[in-house]
Structure formats: structure tokens, C-alpha cells
Design a protein around this motif. Structure first.
Motif, PDB file in Angstrom:
ATOM      1  N   UNK A 223     -54.404 -18.733  28.929  1.00 40.06           N
ATOM      2  CA  UNK A 223     -53.285 -19.325  28.221  1.00 40.06           C
ATOM      3  C   UNK A 223     -52.179 -18.296  27.985  1.00 40.06           C
ATOM      4  N   UNK A 224     -50.910 -18.670  28.214  1.00 39.57           N
ATOM      5  CA  UNK A 224     -49.814 -17.741  27.896  1.00 39.57           C
ATOM      6  C   UNK A 224     -49.757 -17.390  26.421  1.00 39.57           C
ATOM      7  N   UNK A 225     -50.222 -18.301  25.561  1.00 48.97           N
ATOM      8  CA  UNK A 225     -50.222 -17.994  24.132  1.00 48.97           C
ATOM      9  C   UNK A 225     -51.178 -16.855  23.806  1.00 48.97           C
ATOM     10  N   UNK A 226     -52.282 -16.742  24.555  1.00 52.41           N
ATOM     11  CA  UNK A 226     -53.184 -15.611  24.337  1.00 52.41           C
ATOM     12  C   UNK A 226     -52.551 -14.305  24.813  1.00 52.41           C
ATOM     13  N   UNK A 227     -51.798 -14.378  25.905  1.00 49.56           N
ATOM     14  CA  UNK A 227     -51.068 -13.202  26.367  1.00 49.56           C
ATOM     15  C   UNK A 227     -50.041 -12.774  25.314  1.00 49.56           C
ATOM     16  N   UNK A 228     -49.360 -13.754  24.721  1.00 48.55           N
ATOM     17  CA  UNK A 228     -48.388 -13.469  23.667  1.00 48.55           C
ATOM     18  C   UNK A 228     -49.084 -12.895  22.439  1.00 48.55           C
ATOM     19  N   UNK A 229     -50.256 -13.447  22.096  1.00 46.41           N
ATOM     20  CA  UNK A 229     -50.989 -12.966  20.930  1.00 46.41           C
ATOM     21  C   UNK A 229     -51.455 -11.525  21.118  1.00 46.41           C
ATOM     22  N   UNK A 230     -51.891 -11.178  22.323  1.00 45.01           N
ATOM     23  CA  UNK A 230     -52.329  -9.798  22.556  1.00 45.01           C
ATOM     24  C   UNK A 230     -51.159  -8.825  22.407  1.00 45.01           C
ATOM     25  N   UNK A 231     -49.959  -9.249  22.816  1.00 43.32           N
ATOM     26  CA  UNK A 231     -48.781  -8.396  22.626  1.00 43.32           C
ATOM     27  C   UNK A 231     -48.456  -8.236  21.149  1.00 43.32           C
ATOM     28  N   UNK A 232     -48.549  -9.325  20.380  1.00 46.22           N
ATOM     29  CA  UNK A 232     -48.316  -9.232  18.944  1.00 46.22           C
ATOM     30  C   UNK A 232     -49.306  -8.278  18.288  1.00 46.22           C
ATOM     31  N   UNK A 233     -50.568  -8.362  18.683  1.00 40.93           N
ATOM     32  CA  UNK A 233     -51.592  -7.527  18.058  1.00 40.93           C
ATOM     33  C   UNK A 233     -51.324  -6.050  18.323  1.00 40.93           C
ATOM     34  N   UNK A 234     -51.047  -5.701  19.572  1.00 39.34           N
ATOM     35  CA  UNK A 234     -50.790  -4.297  19.890  1.00 39.34           C
ATOM     36  C   UNK A 234     -49.515  -3.800  19.212  1.00 39.34           C
ATOM     37  N   UNK A 235     -48.496  -4.648  19.115  1.00 40.81           N
ATOM     38  CA  UNK A 235     -47.262  -4.249  18.421  1.00 40.81           C
ATOM     39  C   UNK A 235     -47.518  -4.024  16.935  1.00 40.81           C
ATOM     40  N   UNK A 236     -48.366  -4.860  16.329  1.00 33.93           N
ATOM     41  CA  UNK A 236     -48.692  -4.686  14.916  1.00 33.93           C
ATOM     42  C   UNK A 236     -49.416  -3.382  14.644  1.00 33.93           C
ATOM     43  N   UNK A 237     -50.414  -3.069  15.471  1.00 32.26           N
ATOM     44  CA  UNK A 237     -51.148  -1.815  15.292  1.00 32.26           C
ATOM     45  C   UNK A 237     -50.217  -0.622  15.482  1.00 32.26           C
ATOM     46  N   UNK A 238     -49.378  -0.674  16.516  1.00 28.57           N
ATOM     47  CA  UNK A 238     -48.462   0.433  16.786  1.00 28.57           C
ATOM     48  C   UNK A 238     -47.439   0.610  15.669  1.00 28.57           C
ATOM     49  N   UNK A 239     -46.958  -0.499  15.085  1.00 28.19           N
ATOM     50  CA  UNK A 239     -45.991  -0.406  13.991  1.00 28.19           C
ATOM     51  C   UNK A 239     -46.600   0.269  12.767  1.00 28.19           C
TER      52      UNK A 239
END
Length: 618
Positions: A82-98
């Protein structure tokens, strides 16, 4: 509601042992002008959550741009998940990095998000897999060329490869992201950013910021073209809230100062919420009108799960190939250039001293760690300091580490729930385009405003500025319009050269850096000593005591970690503050979380002591 009352007795705290004292009465000024005033303390949680939500909306526009342009190349049904899972993985990595960036990186309130510096090599890498006839611009319709403006074209015919081919392409892009993160982390640990950044004066940073502001104009126009009425309405509301109503203040947020008394400090609500209010209004209007633009590439045939735990290797492990290595090198160099510009811009907007070498090195190394995490989770985009989010800080004239931490937690929450992440894709594309356009405009104007730090009437400086900006815009355009791409006979080298020569920010930074440091010029002519980075030892000698203390407080490591600096091996000492920094001496007067929050003032000009790190007294 009030109109920016003049308050000469506003209090400001510099250190925990410094007594709160009234500032000297500022010079009269136009009440419509706004300035920054760093204050200590904690933001109300309600206001912090609203400000964090605004950052998430700006980040959503970047994520939609990057994922949409990349997934446009896929044939229908070409993605096995699902593209939403791809989007969610990007959100997760951005959150950890922030969270890592604001806690022990550069310590500036910088939000980490995907950027065009990752998108361009990804598109170049995947376009190398398409047949030459499909890559040639003459065989595609104008609308298709507009949607994939960076040499990425749709493949709809029978010659397209199947689902396995597209999954392999994304694996290779994820491998490039991992390589980029490893290279960035290595450069940060070796202290390379700290050695390079002091040599980047106004004539290096200003052209880079100008090009960064212009770099997304194609994508902004593409999003807004879906419905120019909604896009113009969002832009109009953002301008009205941030500028025309920016001085309107409301006594709604309680503020407890260092003393025991509790007061109600008026806050410029329209300016602080100049992103959330317009987006919410236009989103509701579009829902009532039945207008919703959800790209097919971001929509899922089945409902996304509510709870999902991203973990490495869930879909496939990143694929490391020579071409992925070449694309990763391009990503690392361009993202590093962009991030150093973000550090300088964020510090300048917050009226902070320029970031010292140790803060730049730590920030870049942790950005690399975030990109490695993103690649391992299968995301096709790494993490870097976000120019649009810094532009949002400049738009609302407020920044806070507390808000940045909340942004990280919200992004991690969205990463754990693909259904919630998919909700952001229901925001009409013209709304996201309008938000991205306004924030990029702030970055562009900040770049222009940096030129005054140097002697812009100098013939030397005029040439450097014009050449850097023009070439950074010319070369990518030439590669887009070239009928046949150049070929060296080795695909990885083609990917590396094509990726680097189509990166506007990298080209502007590289040309400005080479010309600035090779063409003879005086210190005054080059603008070194006007507050932007110069040789760090000379900068420290010129910096007055108060700004030096302030720099040590803002950029120092967290209290538990700074005690470990003596135990760090000598090659990694570049990540620690200099021992002579006042805030890091034994017995320093600062507590760990001081200067973490920066709130807007009430329209008064910043005191000269807070500006001494940015311009010399005349």
C-alpha cells in the motif's frame, strides 16, 4: 484583542542565575513590523500542539510531492504494497530524525523531512531502467512531461516491466538512501561540515538560499494547477493572517514567568496559526463543494491498517548496486549542502549566533542516521532539514524545541498508523501547493536579505552572485531539455554526473564556495565578520561575551551527554563543544533545557545585544 501594544518593560532571561531585568526602551518603530525576541520557559501545551500540527501539514506537502513524483513512474498496480504504508514509513523515519536532531544534533528547532535533494537522484536512478524511447522527451505528451518534470516519464505500454521490476527499482532507491545516510554520518563524525561551514560566507549561503526557494516552483505550479481557485484562496488567507493580521494579539494563552506570579501574555494568534487556519478553512470549503483530489498513485485499493509497526526488511531489503552507490553519493552531497544552509537560515531567523562547527557536525551525522533508518524501512526518501518548515518558522516568527519534539512524536504516531497517514492525502493538492509556495517564498526572500551582509556593489561579489544563481538554474534546465542524455559508457558514472548536475542547491553552493574562496577579496568585501560564518577562531574572538554565552547555551549537548565528552575518542572530539565555551565549563550557570523555547515578541525590536552576532555595529 489588541494591536501590538508598546511594552518597553518586557522581560527577558538569559541564564538561570541572571536576574530578570527590564530591557532598555527600544526605539519607536512602525507597529506593523514584527521582530524576534527569544524568551525562556515552556510553551502552553495546547499552543505547542497547534504549532506542531502546522509543521506536519507543511511536511505533508513535501511528502506528497516526493512520493507522487516518484510513484508516477509506476504502472497501475505496479506496487506490491500500500502507498499509505510507504508514506507511513517516511513519517516514522522523519519523526525519529527530528527528535534526534533537536535533542543532540544541531539543537535548532529543525524539522526533518524528505527534500528534492533525495528526489532528483531517485528519479534519475529509476529513469535509467526505462527504454531510451520512453526517456526521450519527444515521445511523451506535454502533460506527462509536466508531471514528471525531472526526466521521469510514464511507462504505460507493453514494454513496461512488471511488478517485480518496480519493486526492484524502489529497492535500489532505498539502497541509495542507505548509502547517502552512511556517507553523511561519516562526514559528520569526521567533522567535515564543521571545517567547511566556517568558510561559507554570505556569498555562498545567500545564492544557495535563493536557489532553494526557487527550486520547487515547478512542483508548486503542478499542484496548484489542479484548482487555481483553492490555491489562490489558501495563499491569500496565509498572507492576510501572517502579515495584515499579524499584529492582532489575544489574551488567551496563560504564561507563567520565572517568578511565582501568573500572567496572561497576549499572543499574535493569527500570525502563529497562519498555516493551520487557512488550510483548515479551505479544506472544509473543498469538502462542502465536493472537491477532493486524491492522486491515484497515493490511493490504496484496500483500506490501510490502523496499527502497523514499521520494521526493516518487511517488504524487501535495500538493494546495493554500483548505480545505487552513485545515486547515494549525489544524495549525500546535495542533502549536506541543503542542511548546512538550513542551519544558517534557522539560526539567523531566530536571531541566534551562527551554529558552531561542533553543532554542524553533530547535526549532519544524525541526519545520516535518519536516512539510514529510512532506507532500511523501505522508504525511497531520506531525511534532511526541511527548507519549507524553516520558511514556516520565518512566516509565523516563532520557533521552539518543544514544538519540534512534538512534531517528531506526531510523525512517529502517523508512522504507526497508515490509516491516519492516509488521511493527509485527502487534503486537496492545490492546498498543499499553496502552503509549499508561501513557505518557499519566505526562504527565497531570506536569501535575498542575506546579500546586504556583504558589499553587494563590489564587482567581484556581483559576478559571484550572478554566476552561482544563473548556472544553478541553467544546468538542470539544459539536462531536462536535452534530446539525448550524455553517456560515458558506464551507467553508475552516468547516474552520478546526471544527479549532481541536476541538483540546483548543490550547484549553487559548490560554485559559490569555489568562487568565494578562490577570487581575492577583503574580509569586509566578502562580508566575513557580519554575523554569518567566518573562520571560527576569528569569529569567536570578535563575538561579544553575551552572544558567546548564548551560543554555548543553545548549541551545547544535553546535560547527561556533555559529561561524556572527556570519554569520547580524540577523532570524534569535533562533535563536542570547545572547552572554552562558557556554557560548557565546569560549574556553568545554565540548566540543560534553557533557551529551548523561542516565542515571538510583541512587536518590539530585538535588543542590540541579540543582533550583535549577525551584523557589526555601525
Amino acid at each position: 484583542m489588541s494591536r501590538s501594544p508598546f511594552n518597553p518593560n518586557q522581560l527577558r532571561s538569559v541564564g538561570s542565575q541572571d536576574a530578570l531585568a527590564p530591557l532598555p526602551p527600544p526605539a519607536p518603530q512602525n507597529p506593523s513590523t514584527h521582530s524576534w525576541d527569544p524568551l525562556c520557559g515552556s510553551l502552553p501545551w495546547g499552543l505547542s500542539c497547534l504549532l506542531a500540527l502546522q509543521h506536519v501539514l507543511v511536511m505533508a506537502s513535501l511528502l506528497c510531492v516526493s512520493h507522487l513524483l516518484l510513484l508516477c513512474s509506476l504502472s497501475p498496480g505496479g506496487l506490491s504494497y500500500s502507498p499509505s504504508q510507504l508514506l507511513a514509513s517516511s513519517f516514522f523515519s522523519c519523526g525519529v530524525s527530528t527528535i534526534l536532531q533537536t535533542w543532540m544534533g544541531s539543537r535548532l528547532p529543525l524539522v526533518q523531512a524528505p527534500s528534492l535533494e533525495f528526489l532528483i537522484p531517485a528519479l534519475v536512478l529509476t529513469s535509467q531502467k526505462l527504454p531510451l524511447a520512453i526517456q526521450t522527451p519527444g515521445n511523451c505528451e506535454h502533460r506527462t512531461r509536466a508531471r514528471a518534470s525531472l526526466m521521469m516519464h510514464l511507462c504505460r505500454g507493453p514494454s513496461c516491466h512488471g511488478q517485480r521490476h518496480w519493486n526492484t527499482s524502489l529497492q535500489e532507491v532505498s539502497g541509495a538512501v542507505v548509502v547517502s545516510g552512511l556517507l553523511q554520518g561519516t562526514m559528520g563524525l569526521l567533522g567535515s561540515p564543521g571545517r567547511v561551514f566556517p568558510h561559507c560566507g554570505p556569498l555562498v549561503l545567500a545564492p544557495s538560499l535563493v536557489v532553494a526557494g526557487l527550486s520547487a516552483h515547478r512542483e508548486v505550479a503542478q499542484f496548484c494547477s489542479a484548482h487555481w481557485g483553492l490555491a489562490l484562496l489558501v495563499i491569500l488567507l496565509m498572507v492576510v493572517c501572517s502579515q495584515h493580521l499579524g499584529s492582532c494579539q489575544f489574551h488567551v494563552c496563560p504564561w507563567r514567568r520565572a517568578s511565582a506570579s501568573s500572567t496572561h501574555t497576549p499572543l499574535p494568534a493569527f500570525r502563529l496559526l497562519s498555516v493551520l487556519i487557512p488550510v483548515a478553512c479551505v479544506w472544509i470549503i473543498s469538502a462542502f463543494l465536493g472537491f477532493s483530489v486524491i492522486p491515484q498513485e497515493l490511493s490504496a485499493p484496500t483500506k490501510a491498517p490502523w496499527i502497523w509497526l514499521p520494521h526493516p526488511g518487511e517488504w524487501n531489503w535495500p538493494l546495493l548496486t554500483p548505480r545505487a552507490l552513485a545515486a547515494g553519493i549525489s544524495m549525500a552531497l546535495a542533502a549536506s549542502t541543503s542542511s548546512l544552509g538550513c542551519y544558517a537560515l534557522c539560526g539567523r531567523l531566530l536571531h541566534l549566533p551562527p551554529p558552531p562547527p561542533h553543532a554542524c557536525s553533530r547535526g549532519l551525522s544524525l541526519e545520516g542516521l535518519g536516512s539510514v533508518l529510512a532506507g532500511l524501512l523501505g522508504s525511497p526518501m531520506g531525511t534532511a532539514s526541511s527548507f519549507p518548515n524553516v520558511g514556516k518558522v520565518g512566516l509565523i516568527q516563532a520557533g521552539s524545541q518543544q514544538v519540534a519534539h512534538l512534531v517528531g512524536l506526531l510523525c512517529m504516531g502517523l508512522g504507526l498508523s497508515p490509516r491516519l497517514a492516509q488521511l493527509l492525502t485527502t487534503i486537496p493538492l492545490p492546498v498543499l501547493g499553496g502552503v509549499l509556495g508561501v513557505t518557499q517564498a519566505v526562504v527565497l526572500s531570506a536569501g535575498f536579505s542575506s546579500f546586504y551582509l556583504a558589499d553587494i556593489d563590489s564587482g567581484r561579489n556581483i559576478f559571484i552572485v550572478g554566476f552561482s544563481i544563473f548556472m544553478a538554474l541553467l544546468l538542470p534546465r539544459w539536462f531536462r531539455e536535452a534530446p539525448v542524455l550524455f553517456s560515458t559508457g558506464w551507467s553508475p558514472l552516468d547516474v552520478l554526473l546526471h544527479s549532481l548536475l541536476t541538483q540546483p542547491i548543490f550547484l549553487a553552493g559548490l560554485s559559490g564556495f569555489l568562487l568565494e574562496n578562490t577570487i581575492p577579496g577583503t574580509q569586509l568585501e566578502r562580508g566575513l565578520g557580519q554575523g554569518l560564518p567566518s573562520l571560527f577562531t576569528a569569529q569567536e574572538a570578535r563575538m561579544p561575551q553575551k552572544p558567546r554565552e548564548k551560543a554555548a547555551q543553545v548549541y551545547r549537548l544535553p546535560f547527561p551527554i556533555q559529561n561524556l565528552c572527556p570519554c569520547i575518542p580524540q577523532p570524534l572530539r569535533c562533535l563536542c563543544p570547545l572547552p572554552e565555551d562558557p556554557g560548557d565549563e565546569e560549574g556553568g550557570s545554565s540548566e540543560p533545557e534553557e533557551m529551548a523555547d523561542l516565542l515571538p515578541g510583541s512587536g518590539e525590536p530585538c535588543p542590540e545585544s541579540s543582533r550583535e552576532g549577525f551584523r557589526s555595529q555601525k
